[in-house]
Design an enzyme around this catalytic site. Structure first.
Site, PDB file in Angstrom:
ATOM      1  CB  VAL A  36      -0.953   0.018   1.212  1.00  0.00           C
ATOM      2  CG1 VAL A  36      -1.784   1.304   1.210  1.00  0.00           C
ATOM      3  CG2 VAL A  36      -1.849  -1.209   1.197  1.00  0.00           C
ATOM      4  CE1 TYR A  37       5.344   2.046  -3.500  1.00  0.00           C
ATOM      5  CE2 TYR A  37       3.685   0.387  -3.990  1.00  0.00           C
ATOM      6  CZ  TYR A  37       5.008   0.785  -3.946  1.00  0.00           C
ATOM      7  OH  TYR A  37       5.989  -0.077  -4.338  1.00  0.00           O
ATOM      8  CG  PHE A  38       0.568   5.609   2.904  1.00  0.00           C
ATOM      9  CD1 PHE A  38       0.995   4.293   2.950  1.00  0.00           C
ATOM     10  CD2 PHE A  38      -0.572   5.966   3.608  1.00  0.00           C
ATOM     11  CE1 PHE A  38       0.297   3.344   3.687  1.00  0.00           C
ATOM     12  CE2 PHE A  38      -1.277   5.026   4.353  1.00  0.00           C
ATOM     13  CZ  PHE A  38      -0.840   3.712   4.386  1.00  0.00           C
ATOM     14  CB  VAL A 106      -2.192   7.226  -3.468  1.00  0.00           C
ATOM     15  CG1 VAL A 106      -2.394   8.577  -2.786  1.00  0.00           C
ATOM     16  CG2 VAL A 106      -0.738   6.795  -3.339  1.00  0.00           C
TER      17      VAL A 106
END
Lengths: 178, 178
Positions: A36-38, A106
């Protein structure tokens, strides 16, 4: 830690697995990874070429979780960049802390990854969901060292695997955002 | 998780330890804690009343490390606030990730903490280096619940310990910054 890393987009892994076996690469493990990318509250990582992610790797005895920061890429031919990792107890609270600090999730990247060791290079075969098949060859090095020798060795290994096209600096995240 | 917490500044622990024993509080452990607090690149936590810290707790078999976010305090009589914790593999890489994201280490708080359990309340006796001696009584609760009952119980426990003055909403960090 600087990661010297080159990635190539490939149609499939059939021939490559045969070549890996022929050159004596050791298959270390196969794992599923969910990343999970932030993005940040005070800058846009898509612009600064940084990345922040929480990786979940399911294991037989519970999952492993890793928080990773990646700095901007340092040259035009490879994906060499600063990379800092730390194991975390769980993804839920790590994500909650990031979100309370203003970071927003995101994008999610899922892949099945086979990991090989050849000399002191890590070779990974990634089957990335909704993106495609990729080979990555990488090696970590101390900051400040010249990485041209490592880069040359990486391209030599690609030639041994008969991979001469498809080199790709875009991240899986960038592919998903196209 | 919301933490309902009240703190009191006390001259010493002599009488309090006797009272804790008399009311049947169970001494769980004594530990040293070293907390490094960070400020954010996009806001000033001293203004927003938030906190971000890495805690190191030395153990016999290596140290324990915890990353914690604390939200703004929710009322005027206690230190009740959102608190999110996650265990991390080490302090060095966690700090390096935070610093690369733009967070800056601003202060270190060291203390020796004795931890007691009384009913389902945690009572801690903190000897904070360069600050003083403090008693904290706290209990975690789910978000959205009313915490007035818990607060009343906490002040009842303070009365059992014959602590009726010295209540303090300032953090150790704020004391060090005076």
């Amino acid at each position: 830690m600087l990661e010297v890393e080159v990635k190539a987009h490939v149609p499939d892994f059939g021939e490559i697995e045969v070549k890996l076996s022929q050159i004596g690469a050791e298959k270390l493990k196969v794992e599923h990874q969910k990343d999970v990318y932030f993005n940040a509250p005070h800058k846009d990582f898509a612009q600064t070429d940084e990345a922040l992610r929480i990786r979940k790797i399911p294991q037989n005895d519970g999952s492993e979780f890793i928080l990773t920061y990646k700095g901007a890429k340092l040259d035009d031919s490879s994906k060499t960049r600063k990379e800092i990792e730390v194991g975390v107890e769980n993804a839920e609270n790590t994500a909650a802390i990031l979100e309370n600090l203003g970071f927003k999730p995101v994008q999610t990247v899922k892949k099945d990854r086979a990991i090989y060791l050849f000399e002191d290079y890590i070779i990974t075969l990634d089957q990335v969901y909704d993106v495609g098949n990729f080979v990555e060859i990488e090696k970590g090095m101390g900051e400040g060292q010249d990485y041209q020798d490592i880069l040359q060795d990486i391209f030599k290994i690609y030639r041994k695997l008969v991979i001469v096209v498809g080199f790709e600096r875009r991240s899986y995240l960038e592919f998903l955002e196209i």
